[in-house]
Scaffold this motif. Structure first.
Motif, PDB file in Angstrom:
ATOM      1  N   SER A  72      25.406  -5.490   6.004  1.00 31.46           N
ATOM      2  CA  SER A  72      25.879  -4.137   6.317  1.00 31.46           C
ATOM      3  C   SER A  72      24.713  -3.173   6.450  1.00 31.46           C
ATOM      4  CB  SER A  72      26.846  -3.657   5.225  1.00 31.46           C
ATOM      5  OG  SER A  72      26.225  -3.703   3.956  1.00 31.46           O
ATOM      6  N   THR A  73      23.632  -3.393   5.664  1.00 31.48           N
ATOM      7  CA  THR A  73      22.458  -2.532   5.775  1.00 31.48           C
ATOM      8  C   THR A  73      21.825  -2.672   7.148  1.00 31.48           C
ATOM      9  OG1 THR A  73      22.036  -2.704   3.402  1.00 31.48           O
ATOM     10  CG2 THR A  73      20.205  -2.004   4.795  1.00 31.48           C
ATOM     11  N   GLN A  74      21.696  -3.918   7.649  1.00 31.99           N
ATOM     12  CA  GLN A  74      21.120  -4.144   8.964  1.00 31.99           C
ATOM     13  C   GLN A  74      21.999  -3.558  10.052  1.00 31.99           C
ATOM     14  OE1 GLN A  74      18.151  -5.464   9.558  1.00 31.99           O
ATOM     15  NE2 GLN A  74      18.393  -5.080  11.748  1.00 31.99           N
ATOM     16  N   GLN A  75      23.329  -3.724   9.897  1.00 31.54           N
ATOM     17  CA  GLN A  75      24.243  -3.139  10.884  1.00 31.54           C
ATOM     18  C   GLN A  75      24.121  -1.628  10.908  1.00 31.54           C
ATOM     19  OE1 GLN A  75      28.016  -4.701   9.600  1.00 31.54           O
ATOM     20  NE2 GLN A  75      27.882  -6.499  10.924  1.00 31.54           N
ATOM     21  N   SER A  76      24.011  -1.028   9.717  1.00 30.78           N
ATOM     22  CA  SER A  76      23.863   0.424   9.640  1.00 30.78           C
ATOM     23  C   SER A  76      22.568   0.863  10.306  1.00 30.78           C
ATOM     24  CB  SER A  76      23.876   0.865   8.170  1.00 30.78           C
ATOM     25  OG  SER A  76      23.603   2.237   8.055  1.00 30.78           O
ATOM     26  N   ARG A  77      21.487   0.117  10.034  1.00 33.17           N
ATOM     27  CA  ARG A  77      20.188   0.459  10.628  1.00 33.17           C
ATOM     28  C   ARG A  77      20.251   0.350  12.150  1.00 33.17           C
ATOM     29  NH1 ARG A  77      15.646  -2.184  12.431  1.00 33.17           N
ATOM     30  NH2 ARG A  77      13.662  -1.122  12.054  1.00 33.17           N
ATOM     31  N   ASP A  78      20.849  -0.725  12.672  1.00 38.30           N
ATOM     32  CA  ASP A  78      20.931  -0.914  14.115  1.00 38.30           C
ATOM     33  C   ASP A  78      21.755   0.193  14.768  1.00 38.30           C
ATOM     34  OD1 ASP A  78      19.429  -3.175  13.855  1.00 38.30           O
ATOM     35  OD2 ASP A  78      21.129  -4.563  13.964  1.00 38.30           O
ATOM     36  N   ALA A  79      22.836   0.590  14.113  1.00 39.34           N
ATOM     37  CA  ALA A  79      23.683   1.651  14.666  1.00 39.34           C
ATOM     38  C   ALA A  79      22.927   2.972  14.723  1.00 39.34           C
ATOM     39  CB  ALA A  79      24.951   1.805  13.827  1.00 39.34           C
ATOM     40  N   VAL A  80      22.159   3.265  13.665  1.00 39.22           N
ATOM     41  CA  VAL A  80      21.404   4.513  13.640  1.00 39.22           C
ATOM     42  C   VAL A  80      20.320   4.499  14.707  1.00 39.22           C
ATOM     43  CG1 VAL A  80      19.838   5.925  12.245  1.00 39.22           C
ATOM     44  CG2 VAL A  80      21.888   4.972  11.213  1.00 39.22           C
ATOM     45  N   ILE A  81      19.631   3.362  14.867  1.00 41.10           N
ATOM     46  CA  ILE A  81      18.570   3.271  15.868  1.00 41.10           C
ATOM     47  C   ILE A  81      19.137   3.400  17.278  1.00 41.10           C
ATOM     48  CG2 ILE A  81      16.902   1.687  16.904  1.00 41.10           C
ATOM     49  CD1 ILE A  81      16.124   0.782  14.166  1.00 41.10           C
ATOM     50  N   ASP A  82      20.295   2.778  17.544  1.00 37.06           N
ATOM     51  CA  ASP A  82      20.911   2.913  18.864  1.00 37.06           C
ATOM     52  C   ASP A  82      21.269   4.361  19.156  1.00 37.06           C
ATOM     53  OD1 ASP A  82      20.672   0.234  19.365  1.00 37.06           O
ATOM     54  OD2 ASP A  82      22.711  -0.277  18.725  1.00 37.06           O
ATOM     55  N   VAL A 103      11.594   4.810  25.038  1.00 36.41           N
ATOM     56  CA  VAL A 103      12.588   4.562  23.993  1.00 36.41           C
ATOM     57  C   VAL A 103      12.971   3.092  23.928  1.00 36.41           C
ATOM     58  CG1 VAL A 103      14.901   5.162  23.183  1.00 36.41           C
ATOM     59  CG2 VAL A 103      13.471   6.917  24.225  1.00 36.41           C
ATOM     60  N   VAL A 104      12.956   2.401  25.062  1.00 41.55           N
ATOM     61  CA  VAL A 104      13.485   1.032  25.094  1.00 41.55           C
ATOM     62  C   VAL A 104      12.485  -0.012  25.577  1.00 41.55           C
ATOM     63  CG1 VAL A 104      15.892   1.719  25.353  1.00 41.55           C
ATOM     64  CG2 VAL A 104      14.449   1.502  27.373  1.00 41.55           C
ATOM     65  N   VAL A 105      11.287   0.399  26.007  1.00 42.79           N
ATOM     66  CA  VAL A 105      10.320  -0.584  26.497  1.00 42.79           C
ATOM     67  C   VAL A 105       9.114  -0.618  25.586  1.00 42.79           C
ATOM     68  CG1 VAL A 105      11.082  -0.208  28.868  1.00 42.79           C
ATOM     69  CG2 VAL A 105       9.104   1.060  27.986  1.00 42.79           C
ATOM     70  N   PRO A 106       8.340  -1.720  25.585  1.00 45.26           N
ATOM     71  CA  PRO A 106       7.121  -1.783  24.784  1.00 45.26           C
ATOM     72  C   PRO A 106       6.107  -0.735  25.243  1.00 45.26           C
ATOM     73  CG  PRO A 106       7.790  -3.973  25.502  1.00 45.26           C
ATOM     74  CD  PRO A 106       8.643  -2.988  26.237  1.00 45.26           C
ATOM     75  N   ALA A 107       5.138  -0.444  24.371  1.00 45.42           N
ATOM     76  CA  ALA A 107       4.162   0.608  24.664  1.00 45.42           C
ATOM     77  C   ALA A 107       3.372   0.312  25.937  1.00 45.42           C
ATOM     78  CB  ALA A 107       3.215   0.774  23.473  1.00 45.42           C
ATOM     79  N   ARG A 108       2.940  -0.942  26.113  1.00 43.20           N
ATOM     80  CA  ARG A 108       2.170  -1.286  27.305  1.00 43.20           C
ATOM     81  C   ARG A 108       2.999  -1.087  28.569  1.00 43.20           C
ATOM     82  NH1 ARG A 108      -1.053  -6.885  25.665  1.00 43.20           N
ATOM     83  NH2 ARG A 108      -2.314  -5.994  23.976  1.00 43.20           N
ATOM     84  N   THR A 109       4.247  -1.494  28.507  1.00 42.76           N
ATOM     85  CA  THR A 109       5.126  -1.320  29.665  1.00 42.76           C
ATOM     86  C   THR A 109       5.339   0.161  29.967  1.00 42.76           C
ATOM     87  OG1 THR A 109       6.256  -3.369  29.067  1.00 42.76           O
ATOM     88  CG2 THR A 109       7.367  -1.931  30.644  1.00 42.76           C
ATOM     89  N   ALA A 110       5.456   0.971  28.928  1.00 38.70           N
ATOM     90  CA  ALA A 110       5.625   2.409  29.130  1.00 38.70           C
ATOM     91  C   ALA A 110       4.402   3.005  29.823  1.00 38.70           C
ATOM     92  CB  ALA A 110       5.866   3.089  27.787  1.00 38.70           C
TER      93      ALA A 110
END
Length: 318
Positions: free
Chosen positions: A3-13, A116-123
């Motif tokens: 549930s902690t991981q799910q909460s973290r993923d929801a907040v990050i999204d 927000v969604v790509v790696p730093a090099r790609t950005a």
């Protein structure tokens, strides 16, 4: 998945969508300003039309951040967005006067959204596409390369080239700090709900879903919970009671007489300044077990936070 991981993923999204909205809002603002200037003095219908087209494009993106997020998460569509944005910027500048174009903002802020969604090099590569498109448009509009480098408008050329990179670098730094906070937030809230302390008793109650407590002093509460006979014997200097108090090597006062020995030991360690994590290491037990003992001790003592528990249930050995 926990549930902690799910909460973290929801907040990050949710954070990703919010950051994209912020980037797109800046892009829309940069498109609205030249459009309003063209409306105020409509000398060039082409510039007015292209300025309006950029406002519409940014407005659609602001209203559909989830769709843009999905596009930027796929390799092929992400580069399509970069090429389309750079190409549109190039055509806009060429068609509206090159260096003197009143509509130069183009797709620069797409770089921020991409971070927000790509790696730093790609950005950074994404920013390079936008940068080359802006600088290339000045050459394609008929301005000599030597004039771009040494002429009076060289500052426009330099800022046009560096702008996408600066925007992406700022976005990456902010994103790193924001994601670091987001990553720790669910764990922190989880520990608070299991008995860990917040900054104030009211915040602890809020995170735990309990009624917000009124302020009260730990000393007064401790005095109310003391056994009258024990207090009287201590004031009278009863030798037996003094010896019993001295024998409590845990240093736990009379308000904690209902606690188990292990709970008294944990309270004493908390009073010495140790954190639950340090106590778990000292006692060779899991952090969950220590938090469970703390929560049990708090219920028995009527405490709301760890600090409140120590104030109610512990006093130094005489």
């Amino acid at each position: 998945m926990s549930s902690t991981q799910q909460s973290r993923d929801a907040v990050i999204d949710a954070a990703r969508v919010s950051l994209i909205r912020i980037a797109l809002a800046f892009g829309l603002a940069n498109a609205v300003v030249p459009f309003l200037l063209q409306v105020a003095s409509p000398d060039d219908p082409t510039s007015l039309g292209l300025a309006f087209a950029w406002v519409v494009a940014w407005g659609i993106a602001v209203l559909n951040p989830h769709r843009l997020l999905a596009l930027l998460q796929r390799d092929r569509t992400r580069w399509a967005v970069a090429v389309i944005g750079g190409g549109a910027t190039l055509l806009t500048i060429v068609a509206t006067g090159g260096l003197d174009s009143p509509v130069k903002t183009g797709a620069n802020w797409l770089g921020w959204a991409a971070t927000v969604v790509v790696p730093a090099r790609t950005a950074l590569v994404f920013a390079s596409v936008l940068s080359v498109a802006t600088t290339g448009s000045f050459v394609l509009s008929g301005t000599a390369l030597a004039e771009l480098v040494t002429g009076d408008d060289r500052y426009i050329v330099i800022t046009g080239f560096l702008n996408p990179f600066v925007i992406v670098l700022v976005a990456l730094s902010l994103l790193g700090a924001f994601h670091d906070m987001i990553a720790r937030a669910p764990t922190t809230l989880w520990e608070v709900r299991r008995g860990g302390p917040a900054t104030t008793p009211a915040m602890t109650a809020l995170f735990a879903g309990a009624p917000i407590p009124l302020l009260e002093t730990g000393g007064d509460r401790g005095e109310e919970e003391r056994d009258p006979e024990t207090t009287a014997s201590q004031e009278a200097g009863d030798p037996g009671q003094s010896a019993a108090l001295g024998a409590r090597t845990e240093g736990v006062g009379s308000a904690e007489h209902q606690l188990f020995p292990v709970e008294r030991e944990i309270v004493a360690l908390l009073a010495s300044g140790r954190t639950p994590q340090q106590i778990a290491l000292d006692l060779e037990r899991s952090t969950d077990s220590i938090y469970g003992q703390i929560a049990s001790a708090k219920r028995k003592a009527g405490a709301r936070t760890i600090e409140h528990l120590v104030a109610l249930a512990w006093e130094p050995v005489a």
